[in-house]
Design a protein around this motif. Structure first.
Motif, PDB file in Angstrom:
ATOM      1  N   PRO A 256      15.945  -0.381   3.953  1.00 18.48           N
ATOM      2  CA  PRO A 256      15.103   0.824   3.856  1.00 18.48           C
ATOM      3  C   PRO A 256      15.266   1.598   2.554  1.00 18.48           C
ATOM      4  CG  PRO A 256      16.879   1.140   5.449  1.00 18.48           C
ATOM      5  CD  PRO A 256      16.860  -0.311   5.114  1.00 18.48           C
ATOM      6  N   ASN A 257      16.483   1.666   2.035  1.00 20.16           N
ATOM      7  CA  ASN A 257      16.698   2.424   0.800  1.00 20.16           C
ATOM      8  C   ASN A 257      16.060   1.745  -0.410  1.00 20.16           C
ATOM      9  OD1 ASN A 257      18.232   4.499   2.049  1.00 20.16           O
ATOM     10  ND2 ASN A 257      20.020   3.160   2.059  1.00 20.16           N
ATOM     11  N   ARG A 258      16.078   0.421  -0.420  1.00 20.53           N
ATOM     12  CA  ARG A 258      15.456  -0.304  -1.524  1.00 20.53           C
ATOM     13  C   ARG A 258      13.926  -0.267  -1.399  1.00 20.53           C
ATOM     14  NH1 ARG A 258      18.999  -3.159  -4.628  1.00 20.53           N
ATOM     15  NH2 ARG A 258      17.473  -4.708  -5.276  1.00 20.53           N
ATOM     16  N   LEU A 259      13.422  -0.287  -0.166  1.00 21.67           N
ATOM     17  CA  LEU A 259      11.980  -0.113   0.035  1.00 21.67           C
ATOM     18  C   LEU A 259      11.528   1.260  -0.455  1.00 21.67           C
ATOM     19  CD1 LEU A 259      11.354  -1.571   3.616  1.00 21.67           C
ATOM     20  CD2 LEU A 259      10.703  -2.603   1.439  1.00 21.67           C
ATOM     21  N   ALA A 260      12.336   2.276  -0.170  1.00 18.42           N
ATOM     22  CA  ALA A 260      12.000   3.631  -0.609  1.00 18.42           C
ATOM     23  C   ALA A 260      11.927   3.705  -2.132  1.00 18.42           C
ATOM     24  CB  ALA A 260      13.036   4.619  -0.074  1.00 18.42           C
ATOM     25  N   LYS A 261      12.865   3.068  -2.798  1.00 21.14           N
ATOM     26  CA  LYS A 261      12.845   3.049  -4.260  1.00 21.14           C
ATOM     27  C   LYS A 261      11.600   2.309  -4.774  1.00 21.14           C
ATOM     28  CE  LYS A 261      15.472   1.578  -8.355  1.00 21.14           C
ATOM     29  NZ  LYS A 261      15.119   2.777  -9.133  1.00 21.14           N
ATOM     30  N   ALA A 262      11.243   1.216  -4.107  1.00 25.27           N
ATOM     31  CA  ALA A 262      10.049   0.471  -4.505  1.00 25.27           C
ATOM     32  C   ALA A 262       8.810   1.355  -4.414  1.00 25.27           C
ATOM     33  CB  ALA A 262       9.888  -0.775  -3.642  1.00 25.27           C
ATOM     34  N   LEU A 263       8.701   2.142  -3.339  1.00 24.43           N
ATOM     35  CA  LEU A 263       7.558   3.046  -3.189  1.00 24.43           C
ATOM     36  C   LEU A 263       7.515   4.073  -4.309  1.00 24.43           C
ATOM     37  CD1 LEU A 263       7.269   3.949   0.618  1.00 24.43           C
ATOM     38  CD2 LEU A 263       5.507   2.939  -0.833  1.00 24.43           C
ATOM     39  N   ARG A 264       8.670   4.616  -4.635  1.00 26.49           N
ATOM     40  CA  ARG A 264       8.711   5.649  -5.681  1.00 26.49           C
ATOM     41  C   ARG A 264       8.461   5.067  -7.069  1.00 26.49           C
ATOM     42  NH1 ARG A 264      13.611   7.268  -2.553  1.00 26.49           N
ATOM     43  NH2 ARG A 264      13.056   9.126  -1.326  1.00 26.49           N
ATOM     44  N   ASP A 265       8.978   3.865  -7.319  1.00 30.89           N
ATOM     45  CA  ASP A 265       8.949   3.314  -8.678  1.00 30.89           C
ATOM     46  C   ASP A 265       7.672   2.555  -9.018  1.00 30.89           C
ATOM     47  OD1 ASP A 265      11.444   4.377  -8.943  1.00 30.89           O
ATOM     48  OD2 ASP A 265      12.488   2.482  -9.313  1.00 30.89           O
ATOM     49  N   TYR A 266       7.081   1.851  -8.011  1.00 31.05           N
ATOM     50  CA  TYR A 266       5.863   1.116  -8.346  1.00 31.05           C
ATOM     51  C   TYR A 266       4.833   1.108  -7.218  1.00 31.05           C
ATOM     52  CZ  TYR A 266       7.922  -3.173  -6.118  1.00 31.05           C
ATOM     53  OH  TYR A 266       8.481  -4.096  -5.267  1.00 31.05           O
ATOM     54  N   GLY A 267       4.818   2.214  -6.470  1.00 32.16           N
ATOM     55  CA  GLY A 267       3.776   2.390  -5.463  1.00 32.16           C
ATOM     56  C   GLY A 267       2.425   2.638  -6.116  1.00 32.16           C
ATOM     57  N   THR A 268       1.395   2.662  -5.308  1.00 25.76           N
ATOM     58  CA  THR A 268       0.029   2.858  -5.821  1.00 25.76           C
ATOM     59  C   THR A 268      -0.099   4.159  -6.601  1.00 25.76           C
ATOM     60  OG1 THR A 268      -0.859   1.615  -3.939  1.00 25.76           O
ATOM     61  CG2 THR A 268      -2.400   2.999  -5.153  1.00 25.76           C
ATOM     62  N   GLY A 269       0.620   5.191  -6.179  1.00 30.66           N
ATOM     63  CA  GLY A 269       0.505   6.499  -6.827  1.00 30.66           C
ATOM     64  C   GLY A 269       0.972   6.539  -8.264  1.00 30.66           C
ATOM     65  N   VAL A 270       1.941   5.693  -8.621  1.00 29.28           N
ATOM     66  CA  VAL A 270       2.450   5.691 -10.001  1.00 29.28           C
ATOM     67  C   VAL A 270       1.919   4.500 -10.793  1.00 29.28           C
ATOM     68  CG1 VAL A 270       4.537   6.981  -9.443  1.00 29.28           C
ATOM     69  CG2 VAL A 270       4.568   4.477  -9.315  1.00 29.28           C
ATOM     70  N   MET A 271       1.077   3.690 -10.182  1.00 36.44           N
ATOM     71  CA  MET A 271       0.513   2.538 -10.897  1.00 36.44           C
ATOM     72  C   MET A 271      -0.436   3.014 -11.994  1.00 36.44           C
ATOM     73  SD  MET A 271      -1.956  -0.462  -9.449  1.00 36.44           S
ATOM     74  CE  MET A 271      -2.565  -1.754 -10.550  1.00 36.44           C
ATOM     75  N   PRO A 272      -0.349   2.440 -13.197  1.00 34.65           N
ATOM     76  CA  PRO A 272      -1.324   2.771 -14.242  1.00 34.65           C
ATOM     77  C   PRO A 272      -2.738   2.400 -13.795  1.00 34.65           C
ATOM     78  CG  PRO A 272       0.535   1.523 -15.148  1.00 34.65           C
ATOM     79  CD  PRO A 272       0.664   1.474 -13.654  1.00 34.65           C
ATOM     80  N   ASN A 273      -3.709   3.168 -14.206  1.00 37.42           N
ATOM     81  CA  ASN A 273      -5.099   2.871 -13.915  1.00 37.42           C
ATOM     82  C   ASN A 273      -5.553   1.709 -14.793  1.00 37.42           C
ATOM     83  OD1 ASN A 273      -7.854   2.851 -13.405  1.00 37.42           O
ATOM     84  ND2 ASN A 273      -8.262   4.665 -14.658  1.00 37.42           N
ATOM     85  N   LEU A 274      -5.740   0.535 -14.187  1.00 35.18           N
ATOM     86  CA  LEU A 274      -6.114  -0.664 -14.949  1.00 35.18           C
ATOM     87  C   LEU A 274      -7.624  -0.889 -15.014  1.00 35.18           C
ATOM     88  CD1 LEU A 274      -3.421  -3.220 -13.681  1.00 35.18           C
ATOM     89  CD2 LEU A 274      -3.290  -1.660 -15.642  1.00 35.18           C
ATOM     90  N   TRP A 275      -8.402  -0.051 -14.348  1.00 35.94           N
ATOM     91  CA  TRP A 275      -9.850  -0.252 -14.330  1.00 35.94           C
ATOM     92  C   TRP A 275     -10.460  -0.379 -15.729  1.00 35.94           C
ATOM     93  CZ3 TRP A 275     -12.704  -1.795 -10.393  1.00 35.94           C
ATOM     94  CH2 TRP A 275     -12.274  -1.548  -9.086  1.00 35.94           C
ATOM     95  N   PRO A 276     -10.062   0.474 -16.700  1.00 35.96           N
ATOM     96  CA  PRO A 276     -10.677   0.359 -18.029  1.00 35.96           C
ATOM     97  C   PRO A 276     -10.296  -0.925 -18.773  1.00 35.96           C
ATOM     98  CG  PRO A 276      -9.662   2.526 -17.721  1.00 35.96           C
ATOM     99  CD  PRO A 276      -9.166   1.649 -16.623  1.00 35.96           C
ATOM    100  N   MET A 277      -9.233  -1.630 -18.309  1.00 34.16           N
ATOM    101  CA  MET A 277      -8.727  -2.797 -19.029  1.00 34.16           C
ATOM    102  C   MET A 277      -9.129  -4.143 -18.426  1.00 34.16           C
ATOM    103  SD  MET A 277      -6.656  -0.082 -19.616  1.00 34.16           S
ATOM    104  CE  MET A 277      -5.190  -0.034 -18.579  1.00 34.16           C
ATOM    105  N   ILE A 278      -9.519  -4.180 -17.143  1.00 35.91           N
ATOM    106  CA  ILE A 278      -9.657  -5.486 -16.501  1.00 35.91           C
ATOM    107  C   ILE A 278     -10.801  -6.330 -17.070  1.00 35.91           C
ATOM    108  CG2 ILE A 278      -8.539  -4.763 -14.373  1.00 35.91           C
ATOM    109  CD1 ILE A 278     -11.277  -4.581 -13.061  1.00 35.91           C
ATOM    110  N   SER A 279     -11.706  -5.716 -17.794  1.00 34.83           N
ATOM    111  CA  SER A 279     -12.759  -6.511 -18.450  1.00 34.83           C
ATOM    112  C   SER A 279     -12.181  -7.383 -19.564  1.00 34.83           C
ATOM    113  CB  SER A 279     -13.843  -5.598 -19.020  1.00 34.83           C
ATOM    114  OG  SER A 279     -13.299  -4.708 -19.971  1.00 34.83           O
ATOM    115  N   GLN A 280     -10.925  -7.118 -19.956  1.00 38.64           N
ATOM    116  CA  GLN A 280     -10.256  -7.916 -20.995  1.00 38.64           C
ATOM    117  C   GLN A 280      -9.608  -9.179 -20.419  1.00 38.64           C
ATOM    118  OE1 GLN A 280      -7.409  -5.316 -22.956  1.00 38.64           O
ATOM    119  NE2 GLN A 280      -8.849  -3.607 -22.948  1.00 38.64           N
TER     120      GLN A 280
END
Length: 268
Positions: A179-203
């Protein structure tokens, strides 16, 4: 380097399919696919940071750059292979990021029930709050309470009618996580902190297979939008399936993945 298992093809194949799982899961989610797929291709199932047998340093930030670099190091061991990268949900977000930022050339990209991130700042901030609140539940209340709530999310309502034994295996896998490592995963690379890739995916120039369940209306819309932006992409809309296509429609999923790889082989 990420923790992984290599599953050798029954044929003399130089094709390697990398499979990235979703949140609160691990590489064993793909076990049911190994026998069929390994008839034609080699398979590398990976435990992402905070999941399964992953041993990533908790003192480091597991952001998308960190995971991309770890995946670079992992794939450096397989330079003799033609690489096809599959990702489901959370794993699909990582696969998209890698397609744009990774150093290893991909022969094909397979995206299952996933997204290039949230486009609006307000939406990202709101999702960060949700992710951080879920992480706090994991830290304080523990894994079983979190899993009970997770299984009730509307996203997974189509899993209610799965075979009882299959549902037991999925729940056992979820409850085997830390559970503690899952919690870190949510904080470190959950959807909320993911960079917005929409402007780049056409590349993205890699041939791309977008897989989505027809009952997963939100991600069907996202898939259509990605199809419009990624130049060499096709959508496979799977009937009688929700978010977890590889679980709900296993045979159809295998057929699509192997068909896509075979198609790209013919185009080489």
């Amino acid at each position: 380097m990420l923790h992984y298992k290599f599953h050798q093809s029954q044929q003399d194949s130089k094709k390697l399919l990398i499979m990235l799982h979703g949140f609160i899961s691990d590489q064993s989610t793909f076990d049911e696919h190994l026998e069929t797929m390994s008839e034609a291709v080699n398979i590398l199932t990976v435990d992402l940071p905070g999941h399964g047998q992953d041993a990533s340093d908790k003192d480091k930030v597991w952001d998308f750059d960190f995971i991309c670099n770890e995946l670079n190091d992992t794939l450096a061991n397989f330079t003799d292979y033609q690489i096809y990268l599959h990702g489901y949900s959370m794993g699909g977000r990582i696969a998209l990021y890698y397609a744009l930022n990774g150093v290893v050339k991909l022969q094909g990209l397979l995206l299952e029930s996933t997204s290039p991130g949230l486009q609006e700042d307000a939406a990202r901030t709101e999702r960060q709050q949700v992710d951080f609140a879920r992480a706090k539940v994991l830290d304080i209340a523990g894994l079983e309470i979190f899993v009970n709530d997770w299984e009730k999310l509307p996203l997974f309502y189509t899993q209610y009618d799965l075979d009882k034994e299959l549902k037991k295996r999925i729940r056992k896998m979820r409850l085997s996580q830390d559970p503690n490592r899952l919690a870190k995963a949510l904080r470190d690379y959950g959807t909320g902190v993911m960079p917005n890739l929409w402007p780049m995916i056409s590349q993205i120039t890699t041939p791309t297979c977008i897989i989505v369940g027809e009952l997963d209306k939100k991600f069907c819309k996202i898939a259509e939008s990605m199809k419009q932006l990624i130049p060499q992409s096709d959508i496979y809309d799977i009937s009688k399936s929700g978010h977890t296509v590889h679980v709900e429609q296993q045979q159809e999923f295998d057929k699509i993945v192997l068909g896509f790889i075979h198609k790209e082989e013919q185009n080489d």
